[in-house]
Design a protein around this motif. Structure first.
Motif, PDB file in Angstrom:
ATOM      1  N   ALA A  63       0.856  -1.187   0.311  1.00  0.00           N
ATOM      2  CA  ALA A  63      -0.144  -0.056  -0.024  1.00  0.00           C
ATOM      3  C   ALA A  63       0.900   1.078   0.038  1.00  0.00           C
ATOM      4  CB  ALA A  63      -0.923  -0.002   1.104  1.00  0.00           C
ATOM      5  N   PHE A  64       1.982   1.253   0.813  1.00  0.00           N
ATOM      6  CA  PHE A  64       2.661   2.438   0.828  1.00  0.00           C
ATOM      7  C   PHE A  64       3.461   2.583  -0.368  1.00  0.00           C
ATOM      8  CE2 PHE A  64       6.962   4.494   1.384  1.00  0.00           C
ATOM      9  CZ  PHE A  64       6.546   5.338   2.188  1.00  0.00           C
ATOM     10  N   ALA A  65       3.863   1.462  -1.141  1.00  0.00           N
ATOM     11  CA  ALA A  65       4.581   1.728  -2.580  1.00  0.00           C
ATOM     12  C   ALA A  65       3.558   2.198  -3.542  1.00  0.00           C
ATOM     13  CB  ALA A  65       4.886   0.073  -2.915  1.00  0.00           C
ATOM     14  N   ARG A  66       2.366   1.902  -3.461  1.00  0.00           N
ATOM     15  CA  ARG A  66       1.382   2.517  -4.451  1.00  0.00           C
ATOM     16  C   ARG A  66       1.091   3.881  -4.063  1.00  0.00           C
ATOM     17  NH1 ARG A  66      -3.413  -1.675  -4.788  1.00  0.00           N
ATOM     18  NH2 ARG A  66      -3.859  -0.894  -6.790  1.00  0.00           N
ATOM     19  N   ALA A  67       1.192   4.032  -2.717  1.00  0.00           N
ATOM     20  CA  ALA A  67       0.693   5.496  -2.315  1.00  0.00           C
ATOM     21  C   ALA A  67       1.870   6.729  -2.445  1.00  0.00           C
ATOM     22  CB  ALA A  67       0.410   5.690  -0.668  1.00  0.00           C
ATOM     23  N   HIS A  68       2.898   6.025  -2.305  1.00  0.00           N
ATOM     24  CA  HIS A  68       4.297   7.216  -2.693  1.00  0.00           C
ATOM     25  C   HIS A  68       5.061   6.373  -3.763  1.00  0.00           C
ATOM     26  CE1 HIS A  68       2.284   8.956   0.686  1.00  0.00           C
ATOM     27  NE2 HIS A  68       2.443   7.894   1.376  1.00  0.00           N
ATOM     28  N   PRO A  69       4.897   6.388  -4.852  1.00  0.00           N
ATOM     29  CA  PRO A  69       5.639   5.668  -5.815  1.00  0.00           C
ATOM     30  C   PRO A  69       6.919   6.357  -5.973  1.00  0.00           C
ATOM     31  CG  PRO A  69       3.992   6.760  -6.910  1.00  0.00           C
ATOM     32  CD  PRO A  69       3.501   6.946  -5.584  1.00  0.00           C
ATOM     33  N   GLU A  70       7.020   7.518  -5.990  1.00  0.00           N
ATOM     34  CA  GLU A  70       8.369   8.334  -6.376  1.00  0.00           C
ATOM     35  C   GLU A  70       9.199   8.201  -5.041  1.00  0.00           C
ATOM     36  OE1 GLU A  70       9.570   9.707  -8.903  1.00  0.00           O
ATOM     37  OE2 GLU A  70       8.038   9.048 -10.111  1.00  0.00           O
ATOM     38  N   LEU A  71       8.786   8.329  -4.002  1.00  0.00           N
ATOM     39  CA  LEU A  71       9.662   7.979  -2.796  1.00  0.00           C
ATOM     40  C   LEU A  71      10.030   6.687  -2.983  1.00  0.00           C
ATOM     41  CD1 LEU A  71      10.716   9.229  -0.268  1.00  0.00           C
ATOM     42  CD2 LEU A  71       8.521   8.861   1.010  1.00  0.00           C
ATOM     43  N   PHE A  72       9.167   5.845  -3.040  1.00  0.00           N
ATOM     44  CA  PHE A  72       9.444   4.361  -3.105  1.00  0.00           C
ATOM     45  C   PHE A  72      10.737   4.161  -4.081  1.00  0.00           C
ATOM     46  CE2 PHE A  72       8.737  -0.259  -2.780  1.00  0.00           C
ATOM     47  CZ  PHE A  72       8.062  -0.107  -1.394  1.00  0.00           C
ATOM     48  N   ALA A 112       6.831  -5.140  -4.823  1.00  0.00           N
ATOM     49  CA  ALA A 112       6.774  -3.890  -4.922  1.00  0.00           C
ATOM     50  C   ALA A 112       7.322  -3.166  -5.988  1.00  0.00           C
ATOM     51  CB  ALA A 112       7.652  -3.219  -3.571  1.00  0.00           C
ATOM     52  N   MET A 113       8.576  -3.778  -6.657  1.00  0.00           N
ATOM     53  CA  MET A 113       9.215  -3.298  -7.699  1.00  0.00           C
ATOM     54  C   MET A 113       8.382  -3.288  -8.753  1.00  0.00           C
ATOM     55  SD  MET A 113      12.372  -2.128  -7.008  1.00  0.00           S
ATOM     56  CE  MET A 113      13.521  -2.131  -5.784  1.00  0.00           C
ATOM     57  N   LEU A 114       7.618  -4.267  -9.154  1.00  0.00           N
ATOM     58  CA  LEU A 114       7.043  -4.541 -10.229  1.00  0.00           C
ATOM     59  C   LEU A 114       5.659  -3.518 -10.147  1.00  0.00           C
ATOM     60  CD1 LEU A 114       6.076  -8.418 -10.625  1.00  0.00           C
ATOM     61  CD2 LEU A 114       7.747  -7.010 -11.673  1.00  0.00           C
TER      62      LEU A 114
END
Lengths: 201, 201
Positions: B93-102, B161-163
DNA sequence: GGATTATCTTTCCACTGTCTAGTTCATGTA
DNA sequence: TACATGAACTAGACAGTGGAAAGATAATCC
């Protein structure tokens, strides 16, 4: 000796770029550095690769092509039902053999994924993890399940490769004395099979 | 109005950096751009972050801290045996919410992993995937098996998360009409459990 | 052989990270 | 209060970078 026209500058620049990548890492791989290494002016690469992103993407595409061949070579000596694992072993072996190139391929924010060569080379390499004919004899489900299987495999192998190139796995192994790194990796790869099939829990 | 001493410039620079990251992407996030956004001179950041790598690493460390909180919050509403899956859901969920930060946190070659803040923040976040007390009630194996379990989970969630941040999963889903992305992701996360335990096949 | 075109060089510009030297301000000490 | 000390920040400069001209050279096509 100094012919104005190089003849095969594109290939020479790619070779130079790879040399720099291995020798000094990705942050030292610039357009100008590649040009210096190849012995041409610093704007010559632009004619073949357009951008810095173009050069890096071309090099990454070459890496994906090699990754594909690597995995196929590993699978050549193995029976059909074990080909998936062989491909995974090939992936991991390639990551350990060419860490800097691997980082460029998977971790760089400088690549241009709209570049058709890069996209197709990557897709070709990843196709080795899709359920192919003969690999899933009995329970070939709906295409949607097949998609999920592919995604799961892809995630796992991709993530494992990431851990390896970041050196985190080595760090973990060193904390657990007596563990053999190769054995651990082999164990981890074997777990790939368990991801198949939609869960019923 | 224009006080010479900012007072909390470090925090302001981090906020500015995050703004730029979301607005223009990681390639536009430079020391000078962050300074401009914060309204200070272009050399001010060096005093707080030393390097460009220092600024990016501090921002990434902040991201790992938030990721940890995100996963913990997700696990707060859930029973003990399901906490591992809840943590994984939080990651995704975090990855989808903050993609650039991720992307900055996981894919950037510009980070300095020798920076203690970054290393500890990342380790803290990843500790959520290690077998904790109470989570593996019966078959707590050797520490070596526990290490392999952690690595396997880590690889899978990391790779998934990478995908996601690369948009490849969305591309795959769109090719399979009728598939719901959230459903697919939920299915993929559930498969995480199957990775535990040394294989006997 | 002459025109055309791809290939490569030279020159130039804006931008970046980072170094050095200064300026302003807060804080502790007498 | 007076002052010294040092932290926080600015100003200016430098080399290196990507990239945009515009020109030079050589291969190729007719």
């Amino acid at each position: 000796m100094a012919s104005y026209h190089h003849g095969s500058l594109r290939a020479a620049l790619l070779a130079a770029a790879e040399t720099i990548l291995q020798r000094e890492g990705i942050n030292a791989l610039t357009l100008r550095a590649a040009a210096r290494e190849a012995g041409v002016s610093h704007t010559a690469p632009a004619h073949h690769f357009n951008d810095l992103a173009g050069l890096l993407s071309a090099l990454a595409a070459l890496g994906f092509s090699r990754l594909h061949d690597f995995a196929r070579a590993e699978a050549g000596n193995v029976e059909i039902p074990d080909q998936l694992l062989a491909h995974a072993r090939g992936y991991i072996a390639f990551a350990r053999a060419h860490p800097e190139l691997f980082k460029l391929m998977f971790r760089s924010e400088r690549l241009d994924w709209d570049h058709p060569d890069l996209a197709s080379a990557a897709a070709h390499a990843y196709s080795l993890l899709t359920p192919a004919a003969g690999e899933r004899p009995a329970h070939i489900g709906h295409s949607q399940d097949a998609l999920a299987d592919t995604m799961a495999r892809w995630s796992y192998v991709h993530g494992l490769a990431m851990l390896l190139i970041d050196g985190r796995l080595s760090a973990g192994v060193s904390m657990s004395p007596g563990a053999d790194e190769d054995t651990l990796i082999a164990d981890l790869i074997k777990r790939l099979q368990r991801l198949d099939g939609r869960g019923h829990r």
